[in-house]
Design a protein around this motif. Structure first.
Motif, PDB file in Angstrom:
ATOM      1  N   GLY A 109       4.468  -4.816   5.303  1.00 28.30           N
ATOM      2  CA  GLY A 109       3.080  -4.830   4.872  1.00 28.30           C
ATOM      3  C   GLY A 109       2.251  -3.681   5.408  1.00 28.30           C
ATOM      4  O   GLY A 109       1.044  -3.620   5.172  1.00 28.30           O
ATOM      5  N   ARG A 152      -8.385  -6.108   1.724  1.00 30.90           N
ATOM      6  CA  ARG A 152      -6.990  -5.657   1.752  1.00 30.90           C
ATOM      7  C   ARG A 152      -6.636  -4.972   0.429  1.00 30.90           C
ATOM      8  O   ARG A 152      -5.922  -3.968   0.417  1.00 30.90           O
ATOM      9  CB  ARG A 152      -6.078  -6.865   1.993  1.00 30.90           C
ATOM     10  CG  ARG A 152      -4.590  -6.595   1.801  1.00 30.90           C
ATOM     11  CD  ARG A 152      -3.998  -5.661   2.829  1.00 30.90           C
ATOM     12  NE  ARG A 152      -2.543  -5.596   2.681  1.00 30.90           N
ATOM     13  CZ  ARG A 152      -1.749  -4.848   3.424  1.00 30.90           C
ATOM     14  NH1 ARG A 152      -2.245  -4.074   4.367  1.00 30.90           N
ATOM     15  NH2 ARG A 152      -0.445  -4.854   3.231  1.00 30.90           N
ATOM     16  N   TRP A 224       1.814  -9.166   4.536  1.00 36.43           N
ATOM     17  CA  TRP A 224       0.604  -8.872   5.300  1.00 36.43           C
ATOM     18  C   TRP A 224      -0.062 -10.141   5.799  1.00 36.43           C
ATOM     19  O   TRP A 224      -0.075 -11.168   5.123  1.00 36.43           O
ATOM     20  CB  TRP A 224      -0.388  -8.100   4.433  1.00 36.43           C
ATOM     21  CG  TRP A 224      -1.665  -7.756   5.158  1.00 36.43           C
ATOM     22  CD1 TRP A 224      -1.835  -6.800   6.102  1.00 36.43           C
ATOM     23  CD2 TRP A 224      -2.938  -8.390   4.999  1.00 36.43           C
ATOM     24  NE1 TRP A 224      -3.147  -6.786   6.544  1.00 36.43           N
ATOM     25  CE2 TRP A 224      -3.833  -7.756   5.873  1.00 36.43           C
ATOM     26  CE3 TRP A 224      -3.411  -9.432   4.183  1.00 36.43           C
ATOM     27  CZ2 TRP A 224      -5.180  -8.124   5.971  1.00 36.43           C
ATOM     28  CZ3 TRP A 224      -4.734  -9.807   4.286  1.00 36.43           C
ATOM     29  CH2 TRP A 224      -5.604  -9.157   5.164  1.00 36.43           C
TER      30      TRP A 224
END
Length: 264
Positions: A109, A152, A224
């Protein structure tokens, strides 16, 4: 008859009584000091615990063997839907490794790995973009990159810039545009690369403004973790939309060999 006691017997008795009282006081003082020391130790330990820092996200990063992406995805889906889907329903949407983008790298990630990963599993991206432009289908991206949070998604989009080249990107999350604005954009633009969160992507698919007619790749930001160290599949308020997105749109298309699923 005279008593057999000395004349000053009561003085000796007073001394004995005082000694006993003094001994009791000393014992109480020792007990108090012991209790205080114990409490101080407890306070110190408590303060030590409070001062302990949470582990950094990088220190608990999830590692994923790219060659096992299909098994990991299906097992996680089944675990998350345990009891809510019948055996027959699961059989209808069951995927295997042939439905997934597999590679020999380890995924963590980290943003620096986005371009190497996408370049490896989608080697002919520029050709796909050129072909899509000739068709001119509006609101129908080639690739969807799905992450748990808008912030993100922004980071991923920025990190993937070199891979994307001059393609048209549509941002599909709540903090960037209102849903009505995203609907208008999709209805009037040819888009190649869509990036967003499960909730917004699912809603746009359900109302038909985001189309799957040219969709070839769905990449899930799988490894992630957020500030609470949760992966996308771990976040309760995200998991439901992700499961519905997979169940109603992604898995059926993958099973029909119309798209491939990747876990980043």
């Amino acid at each position: 008859m005279a008593d057999a006691l000395d004349d000053e017997w009561w003085l000796e008795q007073d001394v004995e009584n005082r000694d006993k009282v003094g001994e009791k006081r000393r014992r109480k003082e020792v007990d108090v000091r012991t209790t205080d020391d114990h409490n101080a130790d407890s306070d110190t330990k408590g303060k030590t615990k409070k001062k302990q820092k949470k582990p950094k996200i990088e220190s608990v990063a999830t590692e994923l063997d790219g060659s096992k992406a299909g098994d990991v995805l299906w097992r996680s889906f089944c675990d998350s839907t345990a009891g809510s889907l019948s055996t027959l329903e699961l059989e209808d949407i069951m995927i295997d490794s042939s439905c997934c983008l597999l590679d020999d790298s380890t995924h963590t990630g980290v943003l620096a790995e986005v371009i190497p990963y996408l370049s490896k599993v989608i080697p002919h991206w520029s050709g796909n973009v050129a072909k899509h432009d000739r068709r001119g289908d509006k609101g129908a991206p080639i690739l969807l990159l799905v992450s748990s949070a808008a912030t993100r998604a922004v980071d991923l989009n920025r990190s993937a810039a070199e891979f994307k080249g001059n393609c048209k990107t549509v941002k599909l999350f709540a903090k960037h545009m209102k849903m009505s604005e995203q609907e208008s954009f999709l209805e009037s633009h040819v888009v190649h690369f869509g990036i967003g969160t499960p909730s917004r992507i699912l809603k746009l698919l359900q109302n038909g403004t985001l189309k799957t007619s040219r969709l070839k790749y769905v990449i899930l930001d799988w490894t992630w973790r957020d500030q609470k160290l949760r992966r996308m599949i771990d976040i309760l308020e995200v998991r439901g939309e992700l499961i519905n997105l997979l169940k109603d749109f992604v898995f059926p298309l993958a099973k029909a060999s119309k798209l491939k699923i990747g876990l980043f």
